[in-house]
Design a protein around this motif. Structure first.
Motif, PDB file in Angstrom:
ATOM      1  N   LYS A   1     -13.107   7.253   9.951  1.00 26.58           N
ATOM      2  CA  LYS A   1     -12.889   6.078   9.117  1.00 26.58           C
ATOM      3  C   LYS A   1     -14.181   5.301   8.890  1.00 26.58           C
ATOM      4  O   LYS A   1     -14.496   4.903   7.759  1.00 26.58           O
ATOM      5  CB  LYS A   1     -11.836   5.170   9.760  1.00 26.58           C
TER       6      LYS A   1
ATOM      7  N   MET B   1      -5.576   4.908  -1.541  1.00 26.23           N
ATOM      8  CA  MET B   1      -4.825   4.806  -0.292  1.00 26.23           C
ATOM      9  C   MET B   1      -4.152   6.127   0.049  1.00 26.23           C
ATOM     10  O   MET B   1      -4.087   6.517   1.226  1.00 26.23           O
ATOM     11  CB  MET B   1      -3.781   3.694  -0.400  1.00 26.23           C
TER      12      MET B   1
ATOM     13  N   GLN C   1     -13.211   9.980   0.673  1.00 25.86           N
ATOM     14  CA  GLN C   1     -12.169   9.751   1.673  1.00 25.86           C
ATOM     15  C   GLN C   1     -11.726  11.026   2.380  1.00 25.86           C
ATOM     16  O   GLN C   1     -11.277  10.984   3.527  1.00 25.86           O
ATOM     17  CB  GLN C   1     -10.957   9.070   1.025  1.00 25.86           C
TER      18      GLN C   1
ATOM     19  N   GLN D   1     -16.072   4.762   5.270  1.00 28.01           N
ATOM     20  CA  GLN D   1     -16.280   3.402   4.782  1.00 28.01           C
ATOM     21  C   GLN D   1     -17.734   3.188   4.379  1.00 28.01           C
ATOM     22  O   GLN D   1     -18.023   2.582   3.347  1.00 28.01           O
ATOM     23  CB  GLN D   1     -15.866   2.385   5.854  1.00 28.01           C
TER      24      GLN D   1
ATOM     25  N   ASN E   1       0.829  -1.204   0.000  1.00 30.35           N
ATOM     26  CA  ASN E   1       0.000   0.000   0.000  1.00 30.35           C
ATOM     27  C   ASN E   1       0.863   1.253   0.000  1.00 30.35           C
ATOM     28  O   ASN E   1       1.878   1.309   0.701  1.00 30.35           O
ATOM     29  CB  ASN E   1      -0.920   0.031   1.233  1.00 30.35           C
TER      30      ASN E   1
ATOM     31  N   ILE F   1       1.675   4.621   1.338  1.00 28.65           N
ATOM     32  CA  ILE F   1       1.379   5.289   2.605  1.00 28.65           C
ATOM     33  C   ILE F   1       1.362   6.800   2.441  1.00 28.65           C
ATOM     34  O   ILE F   1       0.443   7.485   2.880  1.00 28.65           O
ATOM     35  CB  ILE F   1       2.410   4.890   3.683  1.00 28.65           C
TER      36      ILE F   1
ATOM     37  N   ARG G   1      -6.842   8.195   1.447  1.00 29.82           N
ATOM     38  CA  ARG G   1      -7.225   7.690   2.764  1.00 29.82           C
ATOM     39  C   ARG G   1      -6.243   8.138   3.836  1.00 29.82           C
ATOM     40  O   ARG G   1      -6.622   8.491   4.958  1.00 29.82           O
ATOM     41  CB  ARG G   1      -7.314   6.158   2.711  1.00 29.82           C
ATOM     42  N   ASN G   2      -4.967   8.159   3.480  1.00 31.41           N
ATOM     43  CA  ASN G   2      -3.949   8.586   4.439  1.00 31.41           C
ATOM     44  C   ASN G   2      -3.994  10.093   4.679  1.00 31.41           C
ATOM     45  O   ASN G   2      -3.654  10.563   5.765  1.00 31.41           O
ATOM     46  CB  ASN G   2      -2.568   8.145   3.972  1.00 31.41           C
TER      47      ASN G   2
ATOM     48  N   ASN H   1      -5.895   1.689  -6.632  1.00 32.00           N
ATOM     49  CA  ASN H   1      -5.937   1.537  -5.182  1.00 32.00           C
ATOM     50  C   ASN H   1      -4.880   2.406  -4.505  1.00 32.00           C
ATOM     51  O   ASN H   1      -5.080   2.884  -3.382  1.00 32.00           O
ATOM     52  CB  ASN H   1      -5.729   0.070  -4.796  1.00 32.00           C
ATOM     53  N   ASP H   2      -3.748   2.631  -5.186  1.00 34.02           N
ATOM     54  CA  ASP H   2      -2.709   3.505  -4.630  1.00 34.02           C
ATOM     55  C   ASP H   2      -3.224   4.935  -4.488  1.00 34.02           C
ATOM     56  O   ASP H   2      -2.910   5.632  -3.522  1.00 34.02           O
ATOM     57  CB  ASP H   2      -1.469   3.489  -5.520  1.00 34.02           C
TER      58      ASP H   2
ATOM     59  N   LYS I   1      -6.754  10.397   7.120  1.00 37.70           N
ATOM     60  CA  LYS I   1      -6.269   9.979   8.441  1.00 37.70           C
ATOM     61  C   LYS I   1      -5.476  11.100   9.100  1.00 37.70           C
ATOM     62  O   LYS I   1      -5.603  11.340  10.308  1.00 37.70           O
ATOM     63  CB  LYS I   1      -5.409   8.720   8.291  1.00 37.70           C
TER      64      LYS I   1
END
Length: 513
Positions: free
Chosen positions: A336, A323, A372, A340, A157, A159, A326-327, A319-320, A330
Motif C-alpha cells: 500500500k 477503488m 495500484q 501510494q 467506496n 469494495i 486498489r481492492n 474513484n470507484d 489488497k
C-alpha cells in the motif's frame, strides 16, 4: 432552454429496445418514449454459442424501424449497445457487420464491467438517494438474462464487484428440461446457484455488515412491488420482500403476467430472478431493499449527459474504478505505501509531460489503475512477476473498464519488469491496434520510471517537482535519505522513457535534514 434529443438502442438477451431521452441542464435526463421488440437472442446464443441468420435478419428489420423513429424525434445522437448475448455469440462480429451494412447502425459490445458500471450510473441518476444509501454497507444486485452481478459499497467506496454467469434466462433454459419433474421449482434454482453464492459469501461477506440492497435489472423495472399496506413502494423491508416473494413463486408465469400486467416472457424470467435475489438477501441478512426502477439505458443516457457536461454529479465514478483496482491489489498483497508513493509521483510526471505525451484524463485513470495492481503477480511468483500480473489482470474484472482498456493496463504492467516487445510480438498475445501499442509504451515508460524512483519501497522522496525544459524532464527531488540505490538503477528506465517520448528525465536530488 437547450434540449438535446438522445436515443439508446439496447440489444439484450430477450428483447431489443429503443428509448428516447430529452437531455438538458435544467431538467437533467428525462425519458419520453420507449419501444420494445421481443427477440430472444440469448436463448440461442447461450445454448449454441451462435445467433441464427433468421434472428439477425429480424434484428436488421427492427433496427430499420428504430432508425425511422429516431428521425421522427429528430434525435441528434444515439448509442447502440449489445450485452451478454451479443458478447458471447461466436458469430457476433459477422452479425454486427451485417447490421451496420444493412441499417447504418454501429453497435458497441459492452464488456460486463462496462455494462454493470453504466447500470449503477443509472442508479446515480436517481439523485441524492443513491449517495445516502451507499454511505452504509450496500449491495447492488443486478440479475440480467445472462448473469448476476454483485457489487458491494461501504462508506461511499466500491469494495468489490463479482460476476456469476447464472442470470434469469440462463437459469430458466438450463432447468427447462427438468422443471416438470418437481413441484418445488424454487428448490432447483437455489440448488443450481448455491455453490456460487456460498463461494461469494466466504470470500467477500465475512466480517462485512450489509444494511441495504439495491435491486436492478429489467425484471425489477417492469414489475411492481408492494409493501404490507398494498401500496407500490421503491423501498421495502426484508419482510415486505419475502411476503411479495411468496406470492410470486406460488403463481404460474401466465397468472403473474395477467395479475401484474406484464408480458408472459417477463413473467417467466421474473420467477428465477426473485429466487436468486431472495437467496442473496438472506445470505447478507439485510433489512432494507431499494428498487429504483432503472434500466441500463438510463445509465447510458446519464453517462452521455455527464460527458457532454449537461449534468453534474456529486459521486466520483472514476474513484470507484480506482477503488476497485486498489481492492484487487489488497487481495494480492500489493504494498500500500509503495503504490501510494508511485501514484503521487505518476500524477506529477503525467502533468509535467502533458504536451509531450498527448494523453487524456482517461489515460491518467488507466495509469492509476496500473499503479495500484502493478505488483499483484508477486502473490504467485517472485521470479515471473510481469507474466503473473498480466494473467491476473486479464482474468479479473475491473468495473468501469472496457476489455481494451484492461488489456492495455495488463500489458503496461507486464512490460514494467520485462523487455518491451515489438508490435509484431505483442500482437501474438493481444488484439490491440497500432495506436494502442503506442499507448501501452507511454504508460509503461511512466510506470517504470515512478516504480524505480521508489525502488527500495522505503518512500525516500519527501517532495518532487517536475517540468519539461527543451528535451529534458527535470525532476527536482528532496529526500532525507540516501538516494544512491534509486539513482544507480535508473539508467535503463531513463533510456526507455527517452525512446518513447524523446524527452530524457534528469534527476536533481537535494538532501534535506
Amino acid at each position: 432552454m437547450q434540449v438535446t434529443m438522445f436515443a439508446t438502442i439496447e440489444v439484450g438477451s430477450y428483447n431489443v429496445s429503443l428509448e428516447i431521452f430529452e437531455l438538458s441542464r435544467r431538467n437533467g435526463v428525462h425519458s419520453i418514449d420507449r419501444v420494445t421488440h421481443r427477440l430472444e437472442l440469448g436463448k440461442t446464443a447461450y445454448a449454441t454459442g451462435r445467433v441464427t441468420a433468421q434472428l439477425i435478419d429480424e434484428l436488421c428489420t427492427v433496427m430499420k424501424n428504430f432508425t425511422e423513429i429516431m428521425e421522427s424525434y429528430q434525435v441528434s445522437d444515439y448509442r447502440a449497445f449489445g450485452t451478454s448475448a451479443v458478447r458471447e455469440a461466436t458469430n457476433s462480429m459477422i452479425m454486427l457487420e451485417t447490421i451496420y451494412q444493412r441499417t447504418g447502425i454501429r453497435i458497441d459490445v459492452l464488456s460486463n464491467s462496462e455494462q454493470r458500471f453504466l447500470g449503477y450510473k443509472g442508479i446515480a441518476s436517481k439523485g441524492d438517494t443513491f449517495q445516502k444509501i451507499i454511505e452504509k454497507g450496500t449491495a447492488i444486485l443486478d440479475v440480467s438474462g445472462g448473469s448476476i452481478q454483485i457489487s458491494l459499497f461501504d462508506k461511499d467506496n466500491l469494495i468489490t464487484t463479482q460476476n456469476v454467469k447464472l442470470g434469469s434466462l440462463r437459469v430458466r433454459e438450463r432447468l427447462s428440461g427438468i422443471e416438470r419433474e418437481t413441484t418445488h421449482y424454487e428448490m432447483l434454482v437455489e440448488e443450481l446457484i448455491r455453490n456460487e453464492i456460498t463461494g461469494f459469501k466466504k470470500l467477500h461477506l465475512k466480517d462485512r455488515d450489509i444494511s441495504n440492497v439495491i435491486l436492478i435489472g429489467n425484471n425489477f423495472t417492469d414489475s411492481l412491488l408492494y409493501n404490507k399496506k398494498g401500496e407500490y413502494s421503491e423501498v421495502l423491508t426484508k419482510e415486505d420482500y419475502m411476503e411479495w416473494y411468496r406470492t410470486v413463486i406460488q403463481r404460474s408465469p401466465i397468472e403473474l403476467a395477467m395479475e401484474m400486467g406484464i408480458a408472459l416472457e417477463y413473467a417467466s424470467l421474473l420467477i428465477p430472478t426473485v429466487i436468486i435475489n431472495k437467496r442473496l438477501i438472506q445470505e447478507m441478512n439485510v433489512q432494507n431493499i431499494w428498487i429504483p426502477g432503472i434500466r441500463l439505458s438510463d445509465g447510458v443516457a446519464y453517462d452521455y449527459a455527464e460527458r457532454a457536461k449537461l449534468i453534474k454529479t456529486e459521486h466520483n465514478f472514476d474513484n470507484d474504478i480506482v477503488m476497485a483496482a486498489r481492492n484487487i491489489g489488497k487481495r494480492y498483497a500489493v504494498s500500500k505505501s509503495h503504490t501510494q508513493m508511485m501514484s503521487k509521483l505518476a500524477k506529477i510526471v503525467f502533468k509535467a509531460m502533458k504536451k509531450a505525451h498527448g494523453l487524456t484524463e482517461r489515460e491518467l485513470l488507466m495509469l492509476e489503475v496500473a499503479v495500484q495492481i502493478h505488483d499483484c503477480g508477486k502473490y504467485i511468483s517472485l521470479s515471473n512477476v510481469g507474466e503473473c500480473s498480466f494473467n491476473i489482470i486479464m482474468s479479473t474484472e475491473i468495473i468501469g473498464l472496457s476489455h481494451r482498456e484492461r488489456e492495455i493496463i495488463a500489458l503496461a504492467v507486464r512490460y514494467n519488469t520485462r523487455p518491451f516487445d515489438s508490435y509484431a510480438a505483442m500482437s501474438r498475445i493481444s488484439d490491440l491496434q497500432g495506436a494502442d501499442y503506442i499507448l501501452v509504451a507511454k504508460l509503461t515508460a511512466i510506470l517504470r520510471l515512478v516504480n524505480a524512483l521508489d525502488r527500495s519501497h522505503m518512500q525516500k522522496i519527501e517532495t518532487m517537482k517536475a517540468h519539461v525544459k527543451e528535451n529534458e524532464l527535470i525532476l527536482n527531488i528532496e529526500t532525507k535519505k540516501d538516494f544512491t540505490l534509486e539513482r544507480g538503477l535508473l539508467t535503463d528506465k531513463l533510456n526507455f522513457f527517452e525512446e518513447v517520448f524523446s524527452v530524457r528525465p534528469v534527476l536533481k536530488v537535494k538532501r534535506i535534514i
